[in-house]
Design an enzyme around this catalytic site. Structure first.
Site, short mmCIF file in Angstrom:
data_model
loop_
_atom_site.label_atom_id
_atom_site.label_comp_id
_atom_site.label_asym_id
_atom_site.label_seq_id
_atom_site.Cartn_x
_atom_site.Cartn_y
_atom_site.Cartn_z
N ASP A 28 -6.87 -1.39 2.21
CA ASP A 28 -5.54 -1.76 2.43
C ASP A 28 -4.95 -0.77 1.14
O ASP A 28 -4.99 -1.12 0.16
CB ASP A 28 -5.13 -3.20 2.36
CG ASP A 28 -3.55 -3.47 2.88
OD1 ASP A 28 -2.82 -2.41 2.85
OD2 ASP A 28 -3.29 -4.62 2.93
N ASP A 29 -3.91 -0.12 1.71
CA ASP A 29 -3.06 0.89 0.59
C ASP A 29 -4.10 1.76 -0.22
O ASP A 29 -3.67 2.14 -1.57
CB ASP A 29 -2.48 -0.19 -0.37
CG ASP A 29 -0.98 -0.47 0.28
OD1 ASP A 29 -0.94 -0.46 1.64
OD2 ASP A 29 -0.20 -1.51 -0.29
N CYS A 67 1.47 -0.65 6.70
CA CYS A 67 0.54 -1.83 7.04
C CYS A 67 0.72 -2.17 8.54
O CYS A 67 -0.11 -1.78 9.36
CB CYS A 67 0.63 -3.08 6.27
SG CYS A 67 0.39 -2.81 4.70
N LYS A 121 -7.07 -9.34 6.79
CA LYS A 121 -5.74 -9.49 7.26
C LYS A 121 -5.40 -9.12 8.55
O LYS A 121 -6.07 -8.50 9.34
CB LYS A 121 -4.94 -8.24 6.45
CG LYS A 121 -3.78 -7.79 6.54
CD LYS A 121 -3.05 -7.00 5.42
CE LYS A 121 -1.81 -6.21 6.00
NZ LYS A 121 -1.38 -5.42 4.82
N HIS A 123 -1.55 -9.39 9.97
CA HIS A 123 -0.05 -8.69 9.81
C HIS A 123 0.47 -8.15 11.04
O HIS A 123 1.22 -7.31 11.11
CB HIS A 123 -0.08 -7.68 8.68
CG HIS A 123 1.04 -7.48 8.01
ND1 HIS A 123 1.42 -6.80 7.13
CD2 HIS A 123 2.43 -8.38 8.01
CE1 HIS A 123 2.77 -6.77 6.65
NE2 HIS A 123 3.02 -7.77 7.04
N HIS A 212 -4.23 -3.61 -1.66
CA HIS A 212 -3.03 -4.11 -1.87
C HIS A 212 -2.87 -4.81 -3.10
O HIS A 212 -3.40 -5.58 -3.57
CB HIS A 212 -2.75 -4.82 -0.57
CG HIS A 212 -1.15 -4.58 -0.10
ND1 HIS A 212 -0.11 -5.33 -0.85
CD2 HIS A 212 -0.44 -4.36 0.85
CE1 HIS A 212 1.04 -5.20 -0.57
NE2 HIS A 212 1.10 -4.49 0.63
N ASP A 275 -5.42 2.14 5.72
CA ASP A 275 -4.57 1.77 6.86
C ASP A 275 -3.21 2.58 6.52
O ASP A 275 -2.57 2.85 7.62
CB ASP A 275 -4.19 0.35 6.79
CG ASP A 275 -3.24 0.05 5.47
OD1 ASP A 275 -3.53 0.48 4.41
OD2 ASP A 275 -2.63 -1.14 5.73
N ASN A 276 -2.94 3.19 5.43
CA ASN A 276 -1.79 3.99 5.35
C ASN A 276 -1.99 4.89 3.86
O ASN A 276 -3.16 4.36 3.09
CB ASN A 276 -0.59 3.25 5.17
CG ASN A 276 -0.51 2.13 4.46
OD1 ASN A 276 -0.18 0.78 5.08
ND2 ASN A 276 -0.75 2.15 3.15
N LYS A 297 2.46 5.82 0.09
CA LYS A 297 2.68 4.90 1.13
C LYS A 297 4.13 4.77 1.47
O LYS A 297 5.11 4.77 0.40
CB LYS A 297 2.18 3.46 0.45
CG LYS A 297 2.56 2.44 1.36
CD LYS A 297 2.39 1.01 0.84
CE LYS A 297 2.59 -0.19 1.47
NZ LYS A 297 2.19 -1.58 0.90
#
Ligand SMILES: *[C@@H]1O[C@H](CO)[C@@H](O)[C@H](O)[C@H]1NC(C)=O
Ligand SMILES: *[C@@H]1O[C@H](CO)[C@@H](O)[C@H](O)[C@H]1NC(C)=O
Ligand SMILES: *[C@@H]1O[C@H](CO)[C@@H](O)[C@H](O)[C@H]1NC(C)=O
Ligand SMILES: *[C@@H]1O[C@H](CO)[C@@H](O)[C@H](O)[C@H]1NC(C)=O
Ligand SMILES: *[C@@H]1O[C@H](CO)[C@@H](O)[C@H](O)[C@H]1NC(C)=O
Ligand SMILES: *[C@@H]1O[C@H](CO)[C@@H](O)[C@H](O)[C@H]1NC(C)=O
Ligand SMILES: *[C@@H]1O[C@H](CO)[C@@H](O)[C@H](O)[C@H]1NC(C)=O
Length: 542
Positions: A28-29, A67, A121, A123, A212, A275-276, A297
């Protein structure tokens, strides 16, 4: 007898032995420059790197900017503009989820006989039970429903809400309070692997909380002793980030080790992907690095949408290379489905945006993908697409305040080969395949290290005033705006954008629901939409 045999050739091929296990590690991130294989020496990621060097580095690999849109693209094979998920993320109190009309990756894999598990996660919507992982193709889920949690107390806080968010299936998992989230995911993923019945194919997705940022009171968290290994990193936030990343890397090593011990690795495909783009330079209170790309991001610059990723599998025919095939998140659904032996004609009527690129990746063939829709968000007013080597930006996000280049570069120091060769991933890989030697690895790292050509003078780009155009093949750092130099190409891309825009569906964002506030639900984020009757006014007692 012969007849029976030929039946078996057809049926048996489509069943047990050929269907590979599919394991996705989603970070994540995480920034482009936060993995060792892209050339940074600052924070070692030996377990991730070992997979990259023995598999393939996905160099022209695109995710989306945030996300929720990203996860929706991965799950549906469709761009967020085609599912209404293109604007912002699902907020904790928002009555919204990925539309139930969408059939998603684990459901397709279940059709092929897979056992499906999600760790971490989600989301993609939690306001009603029907939107939750267990109702959308996953056999099990342990993890959280909203966008981020504190890694120890598992609460999610922003200025509008604060609540506990950790679940085992539908149940609140408050027994895990205080345990470091990455450790929980490691244990759970290893448990899934160990308990797996080898005569069935496995789909395991580990969607990490890391990298994240968490809650404002202590935004980046990792065990003290792990953070302290990075006392040489002066930037406090970056040092904590290093601790989190080390835990993430070690987690991947342990899961790969368990796949090896269980004897599953020979027939497994592993995807590691962000994810990004990374939340760099204090964006979201975080300390990722997309160096040398522009942006962070939640922007559509390369730093926001070019993802750090690798694919590993003994089933890949051309291994240990930096793959230049252009690839987007939406391609995973048909690509995995095809690798699993499924007939991708099932996607025709579903109008997905993804291509089956399994052969292209495995055999180093040209990619069918030449164009990418990075996103169109008319609410925040920014859009970008890539056509061949050209990329156009119309508008920008965050009023242009994150349209810069951020470090750290992390090129100082030497690469720790020893650490990589001795990592748990490397040890597991060595039992079935070869890891390249140092020279080969040096050349792979060289090839996957993006260098900005600083001799290209920066040609100003003011996307809030006029669209910008970049040649990504020669200028991946988006320094030279060629909009004025190449007006005809700019026009071509703008009309392509208009064409794509005409296919977009409106975003399905909803106002937050005050009743969703965890303070009404024992401080827990819940599927508040399933309790409509509670809205009726209380009966007056007389
Ligand atoms: C938090 O509050 C600030 C200032 O009031 C606002 O600008 C921001 O949008 C809010 N964030 C969220 C997630 O609601
Ligand atoms: C494992 O799966 C096979 C095929 O579905 C089944 O026949 C077998 O009973 C399963 N074994 C266990 C221990 O569940
Ligand atoms: C970190 O700080 C120390 C002491 O202020 C300084 O000597 C050193 O050069 C700094 N290192 C980096 C990489 O900035
Ligand atoms: C990818 O690399 C191959 C050589 O391995 C080259 O022929 C091809 O032109 C490259 N494609 C792109 C899009 O860079
Ligand atoms: C895939 O399905 C389509 C439509 O049902 C069929 O025409 C085609 O022959 C199938 N392909 C294979 C390889 O089975
Ligand atoms: C956006 O940025 C411009 C300068 O680039 C500034 O003048 C303007 O006030 C900003 N708008 C908002 C809403 O922050
Ligand atoms: C997309 O189309 C909508 C509706 O016609 C329009 O309002 C919007 O400005 C367009 N967006 C872009 C980026 O062209």
């Amino acid at each position: 007898m012969l007849w029976l045999l030929s039946v078996c050739v057809v049926l048996c091929r489509a069943s047990a032995d050929v269907r590979p296990n599919i394991v996705i590690f989603l970070a994540d991130d995480l920034g482009w420059n936060d993995v060792g294989f892209h050339g940074s020496n600052q924070i070692p990621t030996p377990n991730i790197d070992a997979l990259a060097y023995s598999g393939i580095v996905l160099q022209n690999y695109y995710v989306t900017h945030l996300c929720t849109p990203s996860r929706s693209a991965l799950m549906t094979g469709k761009y967020p503009i085609h599912t209404g998920m293109q604007h912002a993320v699902i907020r904790g109190k928002e009555p919204r989820g990925l539309p139930l009309s969408e059939k998603i990756l684990p459901q397709y894999l279940k059709d092929l006989g897979y056992k499906t598990h999600l760790v971490g996660k989600w989301h993609l919507g939690h306001y009603k039970k029907e939107y939750l992982p267990l109702n959308r193709g996953f056999d099990s889920h342990i993890g959280f429903w909203t966008g981020k949690i504190d890694l120890y107390d598992h609460t999610s806080m922003d200025n509008e809400t604060w609540g506990f968010d950790f679940r085992r299936g539908f149940e609140v998992a408050d027994d895990l309070f205080g345990q470091y989230a990455t450790d929980i995911y490691t244990k759970e993923a290893v448990k899934v692997v160990n308990a797996h019945n080898k005569s069935e194919p496995l789909f395991l997705m580990v969607a990490h909380s890391a990298m994240h940022s968490g809650n404002p009171y202590e935004i980046l968290r990792a065990p003290e002793d792990v953070i302290n290994r990075f006392s040489h990193i002066n930037d406090t936030q970056r040092r904590k980030y290093a601790g989190m990343l080390t835990k993430l890397d070690e987690s991947i090593g342990e899961v790969v080790e368990s796949l090896g011990k269980k004897g599953l690795l020979e027939n497994t495909i592993i995807l590691f992907s962000s994810d990004n783009g990374g939340a760099a330079a204090g964006y979201n209170g975080n300390a990722a690095s997309n160096y040398p790309f522009k942006g962070v991001k939640n922007t559509l610059w390369e730093g926001g949408v070019r993802g750090a990723a690798l694919l590993w599998s003994p089933l890949i025919k051309q291994q240990s290379r930096v793959a230049n095939q252009t690839f987007h998140l939406v391609d995973w659904l048909p690509t995995f489905y095809s690798a699993a032996g499924g007939n991708t004609s099932v996607f025709t009527e579903r109008n997905i945006d993804g291509y089956d690129l399994w052969e292209a990746l495995s055999e180093d063939q040209p990619s069918e993908r030449t164009n990418i829709v990075h996103n169109i968000d008319d609410i925040w007013g920014f859009a970008s697409i890539t056509v061949d080597n050209w990329k156009v930006h119309k508008g920008t996000n965050l009023n242009g305040t994150w349209d810069d280049w951020y470090g750290p570069g992390g090129r100082e120091g030497a690469y720790d080969f020893d650490l990589m060769y001795k990592s748990k991933s490397a040890e597991a890989i060595k039992t079935i395949a070869k890891l390249p030697d140092q020279d080969k690895i040096t050349s792979l790292r060289e090839a996957s290290t993006i260098k900005c050509d600083n001799s290209i003078p920066i040609t100003p780009c003011k996307p809030l005033e006029a669209p910008c155009l970049f040649d990504i093949s020669t200028d991946p750092c988006e320094r030279r705006n060629m909009a004025e130099e190449k007006p005809e190409i700019l026009q071509e891309l703008l009309s392509e954008l208009e064409k794509v825009n005409a296919t977009a569906v409106p975003p399905i964002n909803k106002e937050v629901d005050p009743l969703a506030d965890p303070k009404y639900w024992g401080r827990v984020f819940t599927n508040f939409g399933d309790f409509e009757r509670l809205r009726t006014p209380p009966v007056k007692c007389t």
